[in-house]
Design a protein around this motif. Structure first.
Motif, PDB file in Angstrom:
ATOM      1  N   TRP A  86       0.726  -1.175  -0.234  1.00 33.79           N
ATOM      2  CA  TRP A  86       0.235   0.108   0.086  1.00 33.79           C
ATOM      3  C   TRP A  86       0.819   1.243  -0.009  1.00 33.79           C
ATOM      4  O   TRP A  86       0.398   2.068  -0.520  1.00 33.79           O
ATOM      5  CB  TRP A  86      -0.803  -0.018   1.119  1.00 33.79           C
ATOM      6  CG  TRP A  86      -2.329  -0.759   1.182  1.00 33.79           C
ATOM      7  CD1 TRP A  86      -2.550  -1.807   0.322  1.00 33.79           C
ATOM      8  CD2 TRP A  86      -3.216  -0.873   2.244  1.00 33.79           C
ATOM      9  NE1 TRP A  86      -3.744  -2.532   0.415  1.00 33.79           N
ATOM     10  CE2 TRP A  86      -4.089  -1.899   1.612  1.00 33.79           C
ATOM     11  CE3 TRP A  86      -3.545  -0.082   3.202  1.00 33.79           C
ATOM     12  CZ2 TRP A  86      -5.301  -2.048   2.374  1.00 33.79           C
ATOM     13  CZ3 TRP A  86      -4.952  -0.163   3.943  1.00 33.79           C
ATOM     14  CH2 TRP A  86      -5.483  -1.220   3.505  1.00 33.79           C
ATOM     15  N   VAL A  87       2.172   1.148   0.600  1.00 35.74           N
ATOM     16  CA  VAL A  87       2.784   2.421   0.772  1.00 35.74           C
ATOM     17  C   VAL A  87       4.213   2.076   0.531  1.00 35.74           C
ATOM     18  O   VAL A  87       4.643   1.269   0.952  1.00 35.74           O
ATOM     19  CB  VAL A  87       2.608   3.063   2.065  1.00 35.74           C
ATOM     20  CG1 VAL A  87       3.077   2.184   3.325  1.00 35.74           C
ATOM     21  CG2 VAL A  87       3.083   4.502   2.593  1.00 35.74           C
ATOM     22  N   GLY A 119       2.187   8.935  14.029  1.00 40.06           N
ATOM     23  CA  GLY A 119       1.003   8.941  14.875  1.00 40.06           C
ATOM     24  C   GLY A 119       0.064   9.977  14.795  1.00 40.06           C
ATOM     25  O   GLY A 119      -0.823  10.352  15.745  1.00 40.06           O
ATOM     26  N   GLY A 120       0.218  11.044  13.909  1.00 42.82           N
ATOM     27  CA  GLY A 120      -0.348  12.210  13.651  1.00 42.82           C
ATOM     28  C   GLY A 120      -1.892  12.061  13.023  1.00 42.82           C
ATOM     29  O   GLY A 120      -2.107  10.995  12.711  1.00 42.82           O
ATOM     30  N   VAL A 156       9.835  10.597   8.449  1.00 42.06           N
ATOM     31  CA  VAL A 156       8.618   9.787   8.371  1.00 42.06           C
ATOM     32  C   VAL A 156       9.204   8.431   9.026  1.00 42.06           C
ATOM     33  O   VAL A 156      10.082   7.663   8.710  1.00 42.06           O
ATOM     34  CB  VAL A 156       8.345   9.422   7.062  1.00 42.06           C
ATOM     35  CG1 VAL A 156       7.148   8.398   6.906  1.00 42.06           C
ATOM     36  CG2 VAL A 156       7.956  10.627   6.327  1.00 42.06           C
ATOM     37  N   GLN A 157       8.526   7.957  10.293  1.00 43.33           N
ATOM     38  CA  GLN A 157       8.823   6.996  10.916  1.00 43.33           C
ATOM     39  C   GLN A 157       7.812   5.945  10.691  1.00 43.33           C
ATOM     40  O   GLN A 157       8.150   4.603  10.886  1.00 43.33           O
ATOM     41  CB  GLN A 157       8.925   7.250  12.532  1.00 43.33           C
ATOM     42  CG  GLN A 157      10.377   8.203  12.707  1.00 43.33           C
ATOM     43  CD  GLN A 157      11.829   7.530  11.999  1.00 43.33           C
ATOM     44  OE1 GLN A 157      12.094   6.263  12.190  1.00 43.33           O
ATOM     45  NE2 GLN A 157      12.425   8.333  11.227  1.00 43.33           N
ATOM     46  N   THR A 158       6.571   6.336  10.906  1.00 36.91           N
ATOM     47  CA  THR A 158       5.518   5.364  10.556  1.00 36.91           C
ATOM     48  C   THR A 158       4.342   6.160   9.819  1.00 36.91           C
ATOM     49  O   THR A 158       4.278   7.413   9.658  1.00 36.91           O
ATOM     50  CB  THR A 158       4.595   5.204  12.028  1.00 36.91           C
ATOM     51  OG1 THR A 158       4.035   6.075  12.568  1.00 36.91           O
ATOM     52  CG2 THR A 158       5.557   4.335  12.828  1.00 36.91           C
ATOM     53  N   ILE A 159       3.799   5.436   8.991  1.00 36.80           N
ATOM     54  CA  ILE A 159       2.374   5.762   8.153  1.00 36.80           C
ATOM     55  C   ILE A 159       1.517   4.908   8.749  1.00 36.80           C
ATOM     56  O   ILE A 159       1.254   3.853   8.174  1.00 36.80           O
ATOM     57  CB  ILE A 159       3.198   5.565   6.543  1.00 36.80           C
ATOM     58  CG1 ILE A 159       4.393   6.166   6.546  1.00 36.80           C
ATOM     59  CG2 ILE A 159       1.722   6.074   5.738  1.00 36.80           C
ATOM     60  CD1 ILE A 159       5.483   5.237   6.147  1.00 36.80           C
ATOM     61  N   THR A 160       0.289   5.529   8.786  1.00 35.82           N
ATOM     62  CA  THR A 160      -1.069   4.946   9.026  1.00 35.82           C
ATOM     63  C   THR A 160      -1.884   5.323   7.759  1.00 35.82           C
ATOM     64  O   THR A 160      -2.093   6.689   7.243  1.00 35.82           O
ATOM     65  CB  THR A 160      -1.765   5.593  10.194  1.00 35.82           C
ATOM     66  OG1 THR A 160      -0.754   5.101  11.042  1.00 35.82           O
ATOM     67  CG2 THR A 160      -3.149   4.817  10.343  1.00 35.82           C
ATOM     68  N   ALA A 173      -4.312   0.308   7.849  1.00 29.62           N
ATOM     69  CA  ALA A 173      -2.957  -0.340   8.156  1.00 29.62           C
ATOM     70  C   ALA A 173      -1.860   0.730   8.577  1.00 29.62           C
ATOM     71  O   ALA A 173      -1.962   1.821   8.091  1.00 29.62           O
ATOM     72  CB  ALA A 173      -2.682  -1.334   6.945  1.00 29.62           C
ATOM     73  N   THR A 174      -0.912   0.171   9.373  1.00 26.33           N
ATOM     74  CA  THR A 174       0.155   1.123  10.062  1.00 26.33           C
ATOM     75  C   THR A 174       1.367   0.368   9.285  1.00 26.33           C
ATOM     76  O   THR A 174       1.544  -0.778   9.882  1.00 26.33           O
ATOM     77  CB  THR A 174       0.049   1.228  11.198  1.00 26.33           C
ATOM     78  OG1 THR A 174      -1.070   1.832  11.595  1.00 26.33           O
ATOM     79  CG2 THR A 174       1.236   2.231  11.775  1.00 26.33           C
ATOM     80  N   PHE A 175       2.480   1.334   9.002  1.00 27.54           N
ATOM     81  CA  PHE A 175       3.673   0.618   8.119  1.00 27.54           C
ATOM     82  C   PHE A 175       4.822   1.348   9.106  1.00 27.54           C
ATOM     83  O   PHE A 175       4.771   2.619   9.223  1.00 27.54           O
ATOM     84  CB  PHE A 175       3.667   0.808   6.899  1.00 27.54           C
ATOM     85  CG  PHE A 175       2.436   0.512   6.031  1.00 27.54           C
ATOM     86  CD1 PHE A 175       2.573  -0.957   5.477  1.00 27.54           C
ATOM     87  CD2 PHE A 175       1.202   1.025   5.878  1.00 27.54           C
ATOM     88  CE1 PHE A 175       1.609  -1.442   4.788  1.00 27.54           C
ATOM     89  CE2 PHE A 175       0.254   0.703   5.331  1.00 27.54           C
ATOM     90  CZ  PHE A 175       0.477  -0.565   4.620  1.00 27.54           C
TER      91      PHE A 175
END
Length: 183
Positions: A86-87, A119-120, A156-160, A173-175
């Protein structure tokens, strides 16, 4: 490529049969009856008044399979099976680039994509219109929407990612950065 075509054909052939004509004709009427009323026209100005605050943002679309992968019924199995794609994150030219190319390639079965970093809050990610009536409705022409957004380096540490299908169901999903990095 042939394997992908075989998989997509199998998914398309495994879709539920089309509704009988009487039910299919009633489906848009039922959907319209449950959807929010259109904004009211004010008599004095001729301007459209805003929709009520509690009105739904989207309307559920018909789920009769088209064979062109333009409905949630058709794209959900593909997006479920390819969730890891997805990302993508790429470091390039001193920036973090976040790509949603895969989701944008299956956007015709979606009404919204929202992305939140680290987490934003989730924010809308613009999508190019579906090219209904063409041989390739999911094709990305590049005319309207970028397939990536850029951010400061190493930020960029996590992407939801939350996607809303055109039947109004959603999936999230979170990556993490390391799992989404591409060379």
């Amino acid at each position: 490529m042939i394997d992908l075509l075989l998989i997509l054909t199998a998914i398309a052939n495994g879709a539920p049969p089309a509704q009988p004509a009487a039910q299919a004709a009633a489906a848009p009427v039922a959907a319209a009856a449950t959807a929010a009323p259109p904004p009211a026209m004010t008599a004095s100005s001729g301007q459209m008044a805003p929709a009520p605050a509690d009105a739904p943002k989207y309307r559920a679309e018909s789920q009769v399979p088209t064979g062109k992968f333009t409905t949630a019924t058709e794209v959900r199995p593909i997006l479920d099976a390819t969730r890891a794609n997805w990302v993508a994150v790429r470091e390039y030219d001193g920036k973090d680039l976040v790509y949603l190319t895969h989701l944008l390639s299956w956007r015709c079965g979606l009404v919204a994509i929202q992305v939140g970093l680290n987490g934003g809050p989730l924010e809308d990610w613009p999508m190019e219109e579906c090219h209904e009536g063409t041989g390739s409705p999911n094709a990305l022409t590049g005319d309207a929407t970028l397939i990536y957004h850029s951010y400061p380096p190493s930020s960029v540490q996590t992407i939801t990612v939350e996607i809303t299908y055109d039947d109004l169901t959603a999936d999230t999903a979170t990556f993490d950065r390391n799992g989404a990095m591409i060379p």
